[in-house]
Design a protein around this motif. Sequence first.
Motif, mmCIF file in Angstrom:
data_model
loop_
_atom_site.group_PDB
_atom_site.id
_atom_site.type_symbol
_atom_site.label_atom_id
_atom_site.label_comp_id
_atom_site.label_asym_id
_atom_site.label_seq_id
_atom_site.Cartn_x
_atom_site.Cartn_y
_atom_site.Cartn_z
ATOM 1 N N ILE A 1 18.879 9.458 7.540
ATOM 2 C CA ILE A 1 18.179 9.386 5.871
ATOM 3 C C ILE A 1 17.021 10.147 5.736
ATOM 4 C CG2 ILE A 1 15.824 8.003 4.823
ATOM 5 C CD1 ILE A 1 16.643 5.486 6.612
ATOM 6 N N ALA A 2 17.395 11.607 4.957
ATOM 7 C CA ALA A 2 17.064 12.590 4.850
ATOM 8 C C ALA A 2 15.737 12.327 3.663
ATOM 9 C CB ALA A 2 17.820 14.131 4.253
ATOM 10 N N GLU A 3 14.217 12.180 3.891
ATOM 11 C CA GLU A 3 13.449 13.026 2.678
ATOM 12 C C GLU A 3 12.725 13.523 2.775
ATOM 13 O OE1 GLU A 3 12.838 8.689 1.363
ATOM 14 O OE2 GLU A 3 12.238 8.091 3.849
ATOM 15 N N ASP A 4 11.174 13.668 1.839
ATOM 16 C CA ASP A 4 10.361 14.492 2.251
ATOM 17 C C ASP A 4 9.115 13.659 1.714
ATOM 18 O OD1 ASP A 4 10.677 16.527 3.217
ATOM 19 O OD2 ASP A 4 12.002 17.528 2.277
ATOM 20 N N SER A 5 9.214 11.911 1.774
ATOM 21 C CA SER A 5 8.532 11.461 1.602
ATOM 22 C C SER A 5 7.982 10.869 2.801
ATOM 23 C CB SER A 5 8.218 10.186 0.731
ATOM 24 O OG SER A 5 9.392 9.576 1.200
ATOM 25 N N PHE A 6 6.569 10.880 3.638
ATOM 26 C CA PHE A 6 6.286 10.535 4.645
ATOM 27 C C PHE A 6 6.001 8.732 4.445
ATOM 28 C CE2 PHE A 6 4.549 14.487 4.017
ATOM 29 C CZ PHE A 6 5.064 14.924 4.481
ATOM 30 N N PHE B 1 5.412 17.625 -3.601
ATOM 31 C CA PHE B 1 6.048 16.516 -2.768
ATOM 32 C C PHE B 1 6.253 15.139 -3.707
ATOM 33 C CE2 PHE B 1 4.640 18.599 0.626
ATOM 34 C CZ PHE B 1 5.234 19.110 1.888
ATOM 35 N N SER B 2 6.891 14.490 -2.985
ATOM 36 C CA SER B 2 7.082 12.915 -4.132
ATOM 37 C C SER B 2 5.679 12.112 -4.493
ATOM 38 C CB SER B 2 8.070 12.039 -4.044
ATOM 39 O OG SER B 2 7.469 12.320 -2.209
ATOM 40 N N SER B 3 4.681 12.734 -3.894
ATOM 41 C CA SER B 3 3.233 11.838 -3.706
ATOM 42 C C SER B 3 2.655 12.387 -5.378
ATOM 43 C CB SER B 3 2.869 12.019 -2.507
ATOM 44 O OG SER B 3 1.751 13.570 -2.236
ATOM 45 N N PRO C 1 7.072 29.975 -13.548
ATOM 46 C CA PRO C 1 7.659 29.238 -14.215
ATOM 47 C C PRO C 1 8.423 28.118 -14.140
ATOM 48 C CG PRO C 1 9.067 31.258 -13.588
ATOM 49 C CD PRO C 1 7.467 31.146 -13.316
ATOM 50 N N LEU C 2 8.201 27.595 -12.152
ATOM 51 C CA LEU C 2 9.188 26.805 -12.299
ATOM 52 C C LEU C 2 8.671 25.556 -11.415
ATOM 53 C CD1 LEU C 2 12.274 25.174 -11.822
ATOM 54 C CD2 LEU C 2 13.008 27.107 -10.239
ATOM 55 N N ILE C 3 8.875 24.552 -10.847
ATOM 56 C CA ILE C 3 7.722 23.802 -9.811
ATOM 57 C C ILE C 3 9.599 22.927 -9.468
ATOM 58 C CG2 ILE C 3 6.807 21.397 -9.536
ATOM 59 C CD1 ILE C 3 4.536 22.717 -11.792
ATOM 60 N N VAL C 4 9.336 22.383 -8.267
ATOM 61 C CA VAL C 4 10.981 21.732 -8.029
ATOM 62 C C VAL C 4 10.287 20.260 -6.905
ATOM 63 C CG1 VAL C 4 12.907 23.745 -8.476
ATOM 64 C CG2 VAL C 4 11.371 23.345 -6.263
ATOM 65 N N GLN C 5 11.275 19.559 -6.641
ATOM 66 C CA GLN C 5 10.497 18.171 -5.588
ATOM 67 C C GLN C 5 10.894 19.145 -3.873
ATOM 68 O OE1 GLN C 5 10.271 15.460 -6.364
ATOM 69 N NE2 GLN C 5 10.143 14.648 -4.224
ATOM 70 N N ALA C 6 9.944 19.303 -3.557
ATOM 71 C CA ALA C 6 9.867 19.892 -2.384
ATOM 72 C C ALA C 6 10.466 19.516 -1.394
ATOM 73 C CB ALA C 6 8.444 20.063 -1.585
ATOM 74 N N GLY C 7 11.540 20.038 -0.911
ATOM 75 C CA GLY C 7 13.056 19.459 0.410
ATOM 76 C C GLY C 7 14.391 19.488 -0.414
ATOM 77 N N GLY C 8 14.218 18.655 -1.321
ATOM 78 C CA GLY C 8 15.604 18.222 -2.222
ATOM 79 C C GLY C 8 15.782 19.392 -3.577
ATOM 80 N N GLY C 9 14.588 19.761 -3.924
ATOM 81 C CA GLY C 9 14.850 20.981 -4.984
ATOM 82 C C GLY C 9 14.960 22.123 -4.046
ATOM 83 N N ALA C 10 14.680 22.343 -3.264
ATOM 84 C CA ALA C 10 14.172 24.049 -2.356
ATOM 85 C C ALA C 10 15.256 24.380 -2.694
ATOM 86 C CB ALA C 10 13.637 24.107 -1.301
#
Length: 301
Positions: free
Chosen positions: A127-132, A197-199, A221-230
């Motif tokens: 399970i790969a995710e960046d929420s703790f 991060f998702s938090s 100009p861009l903000i992405v979800q850490a990990g999945g959006g990198a």
Amino acid sequence: MKVDLGDLNAFVVVARAKGFRDGARASGGSASALSEAVRRLEAQLGVRLFNRTTRSVVPTEAGEGLLARLSPALSEMEAALDVVNGFRDRPAGTLRLNVPVSAARLVLGSIVPPFLAAYPDIQLDIIAEDSFVDVIAAGCDAGIRYDERLEQDMIAVPIGPRVQRFATAASSAYLDRRGRPKHPRELLDHACLRGRFSSGSMPAWEFERKGEVLRVDPTGPLIVQAGGGADLAVEAAIGGSGIVYLFEDWLRPHLDSGALEPVLESWWPRFSGPFLYYPGRRLVPAPLRAFIDFIKASADQ
């Protein structure tokens, strides 16, 4: 009263995960199957075990009492079954790991194939995710985290590279157009591609040189979800949209190909590599023990 053990296990899974969807993800089943199992159990016991809303699933007082009594018993059952597993010629079963996206991409890629070849009777569930999350409550056997995220009562085993760096990079076209920063503070005048991060937290970019540590909080100009959006941030940097800040190993193929140019390389901060962690207060399942022994042996080679 004869109660189906599967329904009891479904109740524990949902209670620990605090939801049917998260419980399904942790157990590898479906939310509808868990919901039906809990309904059967409630009907048989004649009490409501969860208070359900559209936003949460919370055990009732009866549910809390049942969970408190069931958890040790189920743990003992799992331990008993794993003792039998120890008599097999080869460990078997499922090993469920909760890992950051970066670890799935940069660490496990070189470990998983030879491990699966060595232990064909073990199934890895990653399970790969960046929420703790609490890996045990989420139904996982172990997790991978960096030292600042490790919990006090966990056993930690080094896994993967022991030293890593964060790197900043941009396309040559962008740097020709906007200039090449000589100091981290100059990033405040550049288009920077951020991760959140998702938090909701968006960590500052950290730099270090000769003992001096600097943190800057640039905009862009861009903000992405850490990990999945990198990967999107990397592609945007290659396309000339701005400067990206990410694991050096993630950016290395693009740096080597020339698609990206290093920025402020003498300031790239080093940090210790990740750890596999698991609770030390219970018997280690055979698949996890095999994985621990495998990564220790790999580190010694």
